[in-house]
Design an enzyme around this catalytic site. Structure first.
Site, PDB file in Angstrom:
ATOM      1  N   SER A   1      76.349  67.239 130.338  1.00 64.94           N
ATOM      2  CA  SER A   1      74.918  67.497 130.177  1.00 64.94           C
ATOM      3  C   SER A   1      74.511  68.785 130.900  1.00 64.94           C
ATOM      4  CB  SER A   1      74.091  66.320 130.692  1.00 64.94           C
ATOM      5  OG  SER A   1      74.345  66.071 132.064  1.00 64.94           O
TER       6      SER A   1
ATOM      7  N   SER B   1      95.496  74.286 137.843  1.00 66.15           N
ATOM      8  CA  SER B   1      96.353  73.733 138.900  1.00 66.15           C
ATOM      9  C   SER B   1      96.508  72.216 138.788  1.00 66.15           C
ATOM     10  CB  SER B   1      95.778  74.086 140.275  1.00 66.15           C
ATOM     11  OG  SER B   1      96.527  73.452 141.291  1.00 66.15           O
TER      12      SER B   1
ATOM     13  N   GLU C   1      72.934  57.798 132.454  1.00 63.60           N
ATOM     14  CA  GLU C   1      71.709  58.564 132.245  1.00 63.60           C
ATOM     15  C   GLU C   1      71.456  58.639 130.745  1.00 63.60           C
ATOM     16  OE1 GLU C   1      69.637  62.844 133.392  1.00 63.60           O
ATOM     17  OE2 GLU C   1      71.796  62.770 132.988  1.00 63.60           O
TER      18      GLU C   1
ATOM     19  N   ARG D   1      69.806  60.320 127.962  1.00 69.52           N
ATOM     20  CA  ARG D   1      69.154  61.594 127.695  1.00 69.52           C
ATOM     21  C   ARG D   1      68.432  61.516 126.347  1.00 69.52           C
ATOM     22  NH1 ARG D   1      70.456  66.322 130.569  1.00 69.52           N
ATOM     23  NH2 ARG D   1      68.982  67.207 129.081  1.00 69.52           N
TER      24      ARG D   1
ATOM     25  N   ALA E   1     104.193  85.491 145.544  1.00 76.16           N
ATOM     26  CA  ALA E   1     105.335  84.697 145.077  1.00 76.16           C
ATOM     27  C   ALA E   1     106.573  85.576 144.948  1.00 76.16           C
ATOM     28  CB  ALA E   1     105.009  84.033 143.742  1.00 76.16           C
TER      29      ALA E   1
ATOM     30  N   ASP F   1     106.650  78.516 149.468  1.00 74.51           N
ATOM     31  CA  ASP F   1     107.183  79.034 148.205  1.00 74.51           C
ATOM     32  C   ASP F   1     108.660  79.403 148.362  1.00 74.51           C
ATOM     33  OD1 ASP F   1     104.849  78.857 146.732  1.00 74.51           O
ATOM     34  OD2 ASP F   1     104.198  80.885 147.216  1.00 74.51           O
TER      35      ASP F   1
ATOM     36  N   LYS G   1      97.359  85.332 148.551  1.00 72.49           N
ATOM     37  CA  LYS G   1      98.449  85.033 149.483  1.00 72.49           C
ATOM     38  C   LYS G   1      98.612  86.098 150.566  1.00 72.49           C
ATOM     39  CE  LYS G   1     101.067  82.108 146.327  1.00 72.49           C
ATOM     40  NZ  LYS G   1     102.359  81.809 145.712  1.00 72.49           N
TER      41      LYS G   1
ATOM     42  N   ARG H   1     104.428  99.515 143.861  1.00 79.36           N
ATOM     43  CA  ARG H   1     104.438  98.193 144.511  1.00 79.36           C
ATOM     44  C   ARG H   1     105.847  97.605 144.529  1.00 79.36           C
ATOM     45  NH1 ARG H   1     100.170  93.713 144.122  1.00 79.36           N
ATOM     46  NH2 ARG H   1     101.143  93.419 146.134  1.00 79.36           N
TER      47      ARG H   1
ATOM     48  N   THR I   1     103.553  98.113 138.265  1.00 78.96           N
ATOM     49  CA  THR I   1     103.291  99.271 139.115  1.00 78.96           C
ATOM     50  C   THR I   1     104.539  99.549 139.943  1.00 78.96           C
ATOM     51  OG1 THR I   1     100.983  98.572 139.264  1.00 78.96           O
ATOM     52  CG2 THR I   1     101.721 100.232 140.839  1.00 78.96           C
TER      53      THR I   1
END
Length: 547
Positions: free
Chosen positions: A246, A282, A70, A72, A407, A369, A331, A431, A428
């Site tokens: 672009s 990733s 293309e 431009r 995990a 995992d 997860k 948790r 925390t």
């Protein structure tokens, strides 16, 4: 008279040869179109500031496998229409699309439309394969051509929305408007606010009766560019390198051809991908894509930036979206939305792999995992001990897990199964306590972990994103606090050696990189996706090659 007759004969012969050459060119064009039927073209936009640089990039695009470029014109720092278009189009190595995009449609040109129209007409006269004109001025442009339109040049009429993606009904109406103007090819580019927006573009493309370019801009719209051939798109755009896009969200030509293998994508290609937020880091597409190719499996693996997990699953419920890797933060949601769950994944309380069962479309949840991380740590410990024992080297070790997410749950469960004394550390505390109760372990806060050293030779496993690219200078634990550990594992694999691992290694502590966990869990996913043995060496070598 004889001389005149000879000249006339030569003139007629020249006309005949030219006509035969035109016919041969038309035949070659028909052959190209026949060869490309069902295959989307890959177009590289040239956004250089000079004609010379555009010519250089045009040659590079040809060498690296592009089908179209293309040009431009609006990006050129200075533009002399007749001279520059002649240079750009005369000996072009690839078919060319000429675009002269105004500011009001996302381009760089700020002048009047008259000059743009003149340049686009000139591009047609110089043999451009395509010209692009915006829907807003398409009728005005066609009136300007008034019979001077070149048959060889296909007219793309385009519409760009830089805010959102309209409803399916509004997109269909837009297609009809563009067709009514007289477009040879419909082009609609919208913006993804959410990945589910792309599904509306796919739906419209599949039902469009004329060639259509349908693209959704932004990171959440990336799949529209890769899955273009699956849903009948005429053309997709790919940049030569990062920084030369672009529009937002264009992949590189190399990635499109070599990672996503776009030339092999067809309507029946299965779609897999990594569901998470973020997912741009990733390496899954590189590793799984190479593995699919190596065994001839008709599938593509994509990064899927997902905000709302439930909405994503509901929208992409087609059997063709056959399975997903699931990463942070989805997860635990993947467990909740699974129709059936593998017993280990259920016990862990997190799913990192979803498979859509072909017989009934139900989602089956797994956790790879667990085996990926624990087997990597065990293998390293056994190697450092110089012997293989029937008993796990984790037995009776203090195993500290940093992080209480998906995990972290997998690591805690796996370590407990191997006989380790599990400690959960989390920012925390509540948790951490919840996960500690789940696996029969102790909970402490991340702040308290700094001074936690009841004995020497402990195992530390980081299951958080602390230290992940781009925040590579972060670490969950100070260097001083690492002295009590015999082994430190980090689930992060980008970068391969995090600050946590580097500082542990400087102290003489054995380290295990996230690559080991990634490869082992990815092998498990590949086998669940395909039903075939994972090509371990290829997957490992592929990941190493991009570190």
């Amino acid at each position: 008279m004889q001389v005149i007759s000879k000249r006339l004969s030569l003139f007629l012969r020249t006309i005949d040869l030219r006509e035969k050459e035109r016919e041969r060119e038309r035949e070659r064009e028909r052959e190209r179109e026949s060869d490309m039927a069902g295959v989307s073209l890959v177009c590289v936009p040239l956004v250089a500031k000079s004609v010379e640089q555009m010519l250089s990039e045009m040659a590079t695009a040809k060498v690296h496998g592009a089908d179209v470029v293309e040009i431009r014109l609006d990006h050129l720092a200075s533009f002399e229409p007749r001279r520059d278009l002649d240079l750009l189009l005369r000996n072009r190595p690839l078919p060319a699309l000429v675009t002269y995009r105004p500011k009001w449609e996302g381009g760089e040109y700020e002048g009047d439309d008259g000059r743009r129209f003149e340049a686009l007409l000139l591009a047609m006269e110089f043999g451009a394969d395509y010209v692009d004109i915006e829907l807003k001025v398409a009728q005005e442009f066609l009136d300007y051509l008034s019979g001077k339109r070149q048959d060889r040049t296909k007219l793309i009429v385009s519409s760009h929305n830089y805010q959102s993606t309209p409803s399916t009904e509004d997109l269909s109406s837009l297609v009809a408007r563009i067709q009514a103007v007289g477009a040879d090819i419909v082009k609609i580019a919208t913006t993804a606010v959410d990945i589910v927006d792309v599904a509306r573009m796919f739906e419209v493309m599949v039902h469009c009766q004329v060639p259509m370019i349908g693209l959704v801009m932004g990171e959440r719209g990336l799949i529209s560019r890769i899955l273009c051939p699956k849903f009948g798109g005429y053309l997709t755009f790919a940049t030569l390198s990062v920084g030369k896009e672009s529009t937002p969200g264009q992949p590189t030509l190399s990635n499109l051809l070599n990672i996503y293998n776009i030339k092999q994508i067809r309507a029946d290609t299965k779609v897999y991908g990594n569901v998470g937020k973020p997912v741009g880091h990733s390496k899954g597409p590189i590793v799984h894509g190479a593995a699919f190719r190596s065994v001839g499996y008709n599938a593509v693996y994509l990064p899927l930036l997902v905000d709302d997990f439930a909405s994503f699953l509901h929208t992409y419920s087609s059997p063709d979206f056959a399975g997903f890797s699931v990463t942070m933060p989805h997860k635990e949601a993947a467990l909740a939305f699974s129709d059936e769950v593998d017993p280990i994944a259920k016990h862990i309380g997190a799913v990192n792999t979803l498979i859509k069962r072909p017989s009934d479309g139900k989602l089956i949840g797994y956790n790879t995992d667990y085996t990926g991380a624990i087997s990597a740590i065990e293998a390293t410990l056994q190697g450092s001990l110089g012997k293989v024992s029937a008993c796990s080297p984790l037995a009776d070790k203090i195993f500290v897990v940093v992080g209480a997410g998906g995990a972290g749950k997998a690591l805690a469960y796996g370590a407990k199964e191997k006989g380790a004394r599990v400690i959960i550390a989390n920012r925390t505390y509540e948790r951490a306590k919840e996960l500690g109760n789940l696996v029969g372990g102790q909970a402490i806060s991340l702040a308290d972990l700094e001074n936690f050293h009841p004995e020497e030779g402990m195992i530390l496993a980081n299951a958080t994103s602390i230290g992940m690219h781009p925040n590579i200078h972060d670490t969950p634990l100070s260097k001083e606090a690492l002295k009590s550990y015999a082994l430190v594992f980090d689930a992060i694999y980008n970068p391969l050696v995090t600050r946590l691992l580097r500082e542990a290694e400087e102290l003489g502590v054995t380290i295990v990189t996230g690559m080991e966990m990634f490869i082992r869990q990815a092998m498990g996913q590949f086998e669940l996706f395909t039903g075939l043995p994972a090509p371990e060496k290829l997957m490992r070598d592929t990941l190493l090659s991009v570190q």
